[in-house]
Every structure is written in structure tokens, then in C-alpha cells.
Design a protein around this motif. Structure first.
Motif, short mmCIF file in Angstrom:
data_model
loop_
_atom_site.label_atom_id
_atom_site.label_comp_id
_atom_site.label_asym_id
_atom_site.label_seq_id
_atom_site.Cartn_x
_atom_site.Cartn_y
_atom_site.Cartn_z
N SER A 63 0.84 -1.44 -0.33
CA SER A 63 -0.02 0.27 -0.18
C SER A 63 0.31 1.38 -0.36
N ARG A 64 2.00 0.69 0.90
CA ARG A 64 2.33 2.31 0.83
C ARG A 64 3.37 2.60 -0.22
N LYS A 97 0.10 4.22 -2.71
CA LYS A 97 -0.12 5.25 -2.50
C LYS A 97 1.24 6.70 -2.36
N GLU A 154 -9.30 0.99 3.79
CA GLU A 154 -10.15 2.51 2.89
C GLU A 154 -11.46 2.10 2.30
N ILE A 181 1.54 1.74 7.19
CA ILE A 181 0.12 2.80 6.57
C ILE A 181 -0.10 3.24 8.13
N SER A 231 2.28 7.00 9.41
CA SER A 231 1.70 8.72 8.45
C SER A 231 0.53 9.08 8.47
N SER A 232 -0.35 8.27 10.15
CA SER A 232 -0.99 8.08 9.98
C SER A 232 -2.40 8.37 8.52
N TRP A 233 -2.03 7.53 7.89
CA TRP A 233 -2.82 7.41 6.57
C TRP A 233 -4.70 6.07 7.57
N LYS A 288 -0.49 5.70 15.76
CA LYS A 288 0.69 6.43 14.87
C LYS A 288 1.88 5.72 15.66
#
Lengths: 492, 233
Positions: free
Chosen positions: A316-317, A320, A339, A369, A372-374, A398
Motif C-alpha cells: 500500500s505504501r 500510494k 479504505e 500504513i 504516517s497516520s494514513w 501511529k
């Protein structure tokens, strides 16, 4: 009486000596130099310091790292505040595991060989040039670090130790020091016929999908559910961590069920040219990171509009944050499946039965994920809805602890003992404290690691699952929950 | 001695102040240019401005940070920095010196405020050094210079205190004052060239770290080519 005046050796000297002894012992005994296997024909053996510096110079010339090294080498305060955040240090108490120390290994090389001040200082004080030992120390150190970036949160000076680990690994990989496990997987993904890290051929993929469809129909009552393959013009092109096809059928079924329940059954697809979201380039080479991303973007453009990543943190990271870098022009948007499910649930398209999971459940935040507080709150909202007894680990979100297998180390089987009993020790304690029976780990890396952590540390009566494994039990379809509670299901 | 004092207060002060100011300007300018050009070359231009500004401010005034983790170090560091900013800039005698040196002045506080501030600053500095030595980790990664800087700062504060309270001073007033001024000037000169550079660079650190993750799209290929490799995995 005469006393012999022996200068006490400093801690650093003792440790350095120990390190060299370790290296010699390891080289003699097991015929390899590092804690992990490397490909022998890749490894630069002649004139390695020189080659290392050439690679460093080339990287500095063409990338964006220089301004950071310039800055970090000026402002490091060496306050050791980062130790309080590092779970490896907390267990070993070995000063070599201080994040700042690790970063400084690289910064020292930079100062000494790429700045005038460092060069002059070396001339005056006689600091030696780069040696094989220093490279080896760095090489062992950067693969002990899981690049979870937790220390970054507490560095008063804002030094990104994770990025420095990434850069160190990149330079090292250019002189052939990179775990064999990572190289082999990446090679299959980029140059093999199957184009995925687990080398699953399309035929096997189709078989698996057929099996999953049958399971969903028989067990859960979805009559017309499909795993669409190579469908053009859809919205979502799905890239899970490819290992899910081998190891996590429940997660995949949950993913498909969510897409089905949300009414997107004809709006997503799996591409047969590339169906792997894994990107080990993120862990050791910007060059490979870019190539893997481009391959992913190409497949997304062929079939649809949005890259949908399965339950996987680093996949994901990397998508993204690096699709916008390597996927120009007009990079496709990237969405993580959690999400997606959360949004559709909020929109009322997916209905979930309340409190259908009866066991105590806790949630593990994958670093890639959450740091970075995503993605932090979305899965929790879903879990609080479907679970009767949801508990938090501390710390979480986090500030979560890494599972211990981050930064690609989970694929390196030869370091398993260190990975689970040292790096993952605090995770095991954390899980044990919650008393949870199910640990939700929405990440392929974390799933493998947490399972091993639970096993190797003897955490009783506990297993890990994916988020969608549980959602599969709770998705309401035609007014009823489509599955039986998880406790009645014989997973093993 | 009078002659030396005049020299230290006048030309030397102006020189070291100028060197510091220009040096800081150079550092910030260079870093800004570097960051801007790095962003220019990056494939992804998105920059989470609000987040980075919030983080920077959060750490610049770390009131809610200092007590959670390592409280002794956190509080000592905060107090030390507060004293370090307030006393040199706002003690009334210093303001007069600034007026002489840079041509204009601002309101300051008297000795009755400066004295306790000086003392707590010295105490917190001592605590910081103590923590550095006491803690096995920071001791391990610290080098000589990491002790030299606080030592110098301590001397400057101590001689400053002696200059305002000659009765306590073991050395003659003039000697204390001269040592105080020269020490302070040494610190000014050190700012651009040592880790004290964070005085100038702090506001751009987190911006730079954020930009650090913005990679250059074709850098990997160029590196591979420059090293004469074929680009195979």
C-alpha cells in the motif's frame, strides 16, 4: 608497589572488537559473512570500499538524498532519545542498535568522503578511510532495523532514521550486499515469466480463484460471486500481496465479498499480466522500486482506472507514495482495500452485522500504513462494529510497535530466530497483555511475522487473521449475515 | 585589560556577530535552494504543508513533548533553551550591548530576573550533561565535541554571573567579563559551523525530511548506468 597503568578500553572499542570477532567466527563457521544469505556472485569482494564509495557518489549525484545528508550530518544531537522508541534496542540494550548510531555510521562515511570539512578533519586527526569492517557493520545493522520509522516520531531534530536505513541499503545493494531472499523474489517479479514474487503461474491463479469462488458459494451462500479476471474498462484493478493466493484464502474471499456487497462485482478485476502488489524495491533499491511500480501502473492502465491494494502494508505504501513518482504522467489513484470497505460501509452500500465476532479481538497497525497516520481509524471502526469484545494494544495507531518483520526482513528465513524472539519480543508481550484470541493483522508481512511471533514466543490461545477474514463473517447479504461466526469455523 | 575589553566589546563582537549572521543566512539559503531543487526534480510534487508546519511548531515549542518520554532530559532541555534565548537577548545589559553593536534596542529585563534565569539555565545545562554521561546510550554515541559545547556554554553563563556579582567571583571583574564576552563570541562563531547550526536550520529540517522521500523518477536508471551495470535484478 608499582601499578601497571592500563588504559581502560572504551565501550565502543570493546564492541568494535566484538563485532570483528563475530564476523570472523561467522565467516569461518558458516561460510557467509552476514546474518542473512547473499548471492555470492553478486557480492563485490575486490576493492569493496572503493566500489561502495563509487556507488554512494553516483547515488548522491542523481537522487535527492544529498541535501538530507548535508543537513543531518550538521544537526545530529546524539541525545539517544530514539532508544526509547526502538523495540530492538529495548530488548537487546546493545548500543549498536541505537537508531542514531546506525544513522551516524552512514553520516560518518558521508562526512569523511564527501565533505571538505570531513576530509580536512581526517587529514588533521588521521581518521582512517572506509574499510571492509565498517561496510560489514553497516550491512548487518541495516537489516536488523525493520525500517518501521517509530524513532522518527521522537527525534527532536526530525532526523528520518528510516530513510537513512533505506539509503544505506540502496548503496549496499549496489555492491551486492542484499539478502538473497529479497533479490530472488524481485528477480522473479521483474524478469520471470509469472511476474510475481511467489512465482504463481496464471494457470494456478485461475485454479485458486475458481476454488475461492466455489468456497464462497458453498460456504457463504454468494450465488453469483466472481473473481473477475482481465476485465477491461473497470474502476478497480486489484493487487494483493501475491502470497495471499497461497496462504490467505479467507482474506481474499473477504475482499471479494466486500466488493460484491458494495455492488462493484462487475467493476473490479485481477490482471493476469501482473497480479502482485509486493514491492521489495522499497526495501533496498530505488531503481527496482520504480520498475515494479511502473509494471503495476501499466497493468492498471490496461484494465482500469484505480489501483486497489489488498491487505498489505508495504504494498500500500509503495503504491500510494511512489505511483505518483514513477507513474507519471497522470498517475492512477491508489486505494487500500480497508479504505474501500470502510467508505462503502459508511455510504451504506455494505451492511455489516453488529457484534458477530464473539472472541476478544485486537488490532495490529502495520507500520507502513499507520506511521504516517494514513489508515488507523477506518479498520477500528469496522472492528468495533462487528466485534463484541474489541481491545486495543498499547501503544497503538501511529505509535504502534512493529511486528518485527518490517523492511523485508520477514522474507529472510535464516534470521527467523532473531526476528521473532528479539525484534518481535515486545510485540508478543503486547499481544499477550491484551488477552486477545484474534489479532487482526491487515498486512501480508505482518501476518507471516505475527504468526511466527505467536508460535516462537509461546503466546497461548491466540492466532492472527486478516481484517477481511472477519468481515466475511459479518457482511450482510439479502438481510442476513452470510457466514457463521468465526468460532464455529474450522480454520485449521 | 581595558584595551582588551574594548576590543572584545567592539570590533570582535561585530565581527563574530556578522560571521554568525552571514553563516546562518548561508546555511538557510543553501538548504532552501537544495530543498526547492530537490522538489523540482521529484516525481511527486505533493507536499503536506499543514502537517509539516504543525510538526515543526510542535517540536519548536515542545511543551507537550517534554514530560512523556525521558522527562528529566525533556524538562532540562526545555528550560535550558528558554534561558539560552532569553538571557542573551533580553537581559538589560545585553540589550545595551546589542544597541551598541547592531544599532537598535528593544525592552529588556533587569538583573533580578536575569539572575534566577541564569542559575536555572546553568543547572539545566549541568543536568543535560549529567544525563548524557549517565545514560549508557548517549554516552556511547557522544564524542568530545558533544561535551565541549556545553562546557563552553556553562563557562559563559558562569562568567556572566560573576561579572554581575563581582562579590562572588574568584577572579577579578575584568577577567570574568573578558572571558564571558570572548566565550560568547566563540559560540556565535561556532553556530554556522557546528551542530549549533540547528539554531538556524531547525525550521527547515522537517520540510527537508519530507522532501527526502520524494524520489527522482529516473534516478535509479541513471545510477545504474553511471556504475556501468546492465540494470538486471
Amino acid at each position: 608497589m608499582a601499578t601497571v597503568n592500563v588504559r581502560e578500553r572504551s565501550e565502543r572499542e570493546i564492541l568494535e572488537e566484538q563485532l570483528i570477532k563475530d564476523l570472523v567466527k561467522r565467516t569461518k563457521k558458516k561460510e557467509y559473512k552476514y546474518a542473512y544469505y547473499v548471492e555470492k556472485d553478486r557480492l563485490v569482494t575486490e576493492n569493496r570500499p572503493q566500489r561502495f564509495l563509487e556507488a554512494f557518489a553516483a547515488i548522491l549525484q542523481f537522487t535527492n538524498y544529498r541535501h538530507l545528508l548535508e543537513l543531518y550530518s550538521r544537526i545530529g544531537m546524539k541525545c539517544a532519545r530514539c532508544t526509547a522508541m526502538c523495540q530492538i534496542y529495548e530488548v537487546t540494550k546493545d548500543p549498536r542498535h541505537i537508531p542514531c548510531y546506525r544513522t551516524n555510521m552512514l553520516l560518518d562515511i558521508y562526512r569523511r568522503h564527501f565533505t571538505t570539512g570531513g576530509w580536512a578533519r581526517a587529514k588533521v586527526f588521521g581518521a582512517g578511510p572506509l574499510t571492509d569492517e565498517k561496510i560489514d557493520e553497516l550491512a548487518d545493522s541495516v537489516y536488523e532495523c525493520t525500517a518501521c520509522r517509530r524513532c522518527v516520531l521522537e527525534c527532536p531534530m526530525g532526523i528520518d532514521h528510516g530513510l537513512m536505513t533505506h539509503l544505506s541499503r540502496y548503496i549496499l545493494s549496489e555492491v551486492g550486499v542484499v539478502p538473497k531472499a529479497l533479490v530472488v523474489a524481485t528477480r522473479i517479479q521483474l524478469e520471470g515469466a509469472s511476474r510475481n514474487t511467489s512465482d504463481i503461474p496464471v494457470v494456478a491463479l485461475m485454479d485458486t480463484l475458481e476454488f475461492l469462488e466455489e468456497e464462497l458459494t458453498e460456504k457463504y451462500g454468494f450465488s453469483d460471486i466472481k473473481f473477475p479476471v482481465d476485465k477491461e474498462g473497470v474502476e478497480y484493478v486489484f493487487f494483493p500481496a501475491v502470497s495471499d493466493y497461497l496462504l490467505e484464502p479467507d482474506t481474499l474471499m473477504g475482499n471479494a465479498a466486500a466488493l460484491y456487497a458494495a455492488g462493484d462485482v462487475n467493476n473490479w478485476t485481477i490482471g493476469t499480466r501482473n497480479y502482485d502488489g509486493i514491492n521489495y524495491g522499497l526495501f533496498y533499491s530505488d531503481f527496482l522500486l520504480g520498475r515494479i511500480i511502473r509494471q503495476e501502473v501499466e497493468e492498471c492502465r490496461r484494465l482500469g482506472r484505480t489501483i486497489l491494494i489488498g491487505e498489505c502494508g508495504h504494498a500500500s505504501r509503495s503504491a500510494k507514495f511512489f505511483v505518483p513518482v514513477y507513474g507519471q504522467p497522470n498517475p492512477p489513484p491508489v486505494v487500500n482495500i480497508m479504505e474501500y470497505t470502510w467508505r462503502k460501509w459508511k455510504e451504506g452500500k455494505i451492511r455489516l452485522k453488529k457484534g458477530v465476532i464473539e472472541q476478544r479481538v485486537t488490532y495490529h497497525d502495520p507500520c507502513n500504513i499507520a506511521r504516517s497516520s494514513w489508515i488507523i481509524e477506518q479498520p477500528r471502526e469496522l472492528l468495533r462494529h462487528i466485534c463484541k469484545d474489541f481491545v486495543e494494544m498499547t501503544p497503538n495507531g501511529k505509535y504502534n510497535l512493529c511486528c518485527g518483520g518490517g523492511g523485508g526482513t520477514v522474507s529472510i528465513d535464516e534470521i527467523r530466530k532473531n526476528r521473532t524472539t528479539v525484534v518481535g519480543k515486545m510485540k508478543a508481550e503486547q499481544i499477550r497483555k491484551t488477552g486477545a484470541e484474534l489479532v487482526v493483522t491487515p498486512c501480508a508481512n505482518c501476518k507471516k511475522q505475527v504468526a511466527e511471533v505467536i508460535e516462537d514466543n509461546g503466546v497461548k490461545n491466540c492466532r492472527n487473521v486478516g481484517l477481511h477474514d472477519l468481515l466475511l463473517e459479518a457482511i450482510e447479504f439479502d438481510g442476513s449475515a452470510c457466514g457463521a461466526p468465526v468460532k464455529n469455523k474450522d480454520k485449521e | 585589560m581595558e584595551h582588551w575589553l574594548e576590543l572584545a566589546k567592539g570590533p570582535l563582537f561585530r565581527f563574530s556577530f556578522l560571521l554568525m549572521a552571514l553563516g546562518m543566512l548561508r546555511l538557510v539559503a543553501l538548504q532552501v535552494v537544495n530543498v526547492v531543487s530537490a522538489r523540482h526534480g521529484a516525481g511527486d510534487k505533493f507536499f503536506p504543508r499543514g502537517n509539516v508546519v504543525r510538526l515543526t511548531l510542535d517540536w519548536m515549542i515542545p511543551i507537550n513533548r517534554m514530560h512523556k518520554l525521558r522527562p528529566v532530559q525533556g524538562v532540562a532541555s526545555f528550560v535550558f533553551h528558554a534561558g539560552m534565548i532569553l538571557v542573551p537577548l533580553f537581559f538589560i545589559e545585553h540589550v545595551a550591548l546589542w544597541k551598541k553593536g547592531v544599532g537598535f534596542a528593544w525592552p529588556g529585563f533587569p538583573k533580578s530576573v536575569a539572575d534566577p534565569l541564569t542559575i536555572v539555565t546553568m543547572v539545566s545545562l549541568a543536568v543535560l550533561v549529567f544525563v548524557r554521561v549517565w545514560d549508557r546510550n548517549s554516552r556511547f554515541i557522544s564524542r568530545g565535541f558533544d561535551y565541549a559545547v556545553p562546557a563552553l556554554l556553562f563557562v559563559v553563563f558562569l562568567t556572566g554571573f560573576f561579572s554581575t556579582h563581582p562579590a562572588f567571583s574568584p577572579v577579578p571583574y575584568n577577567v570574568a567579563l573578558l572571558a564571558h564576552i570572548l566565550g560568547a563570541e566563540a559560540i556565535l562563531v561556532m553556530i554556522p559551523f557546528t551542530k549549533l547550526a540547528h539554531v538556524a536550520l531547525f525550521p527547515v529540517i522537517r520540510v527537508s525530511s519530507e522532501i527526502g522521500w520524494k524520489f527522482v523518477p529516473d534516478a535509479g536508471e541513471k545510477v545504474t548506468a553511471a556504475l556501468g551495470k546492465e540494470g538486471k535484478v
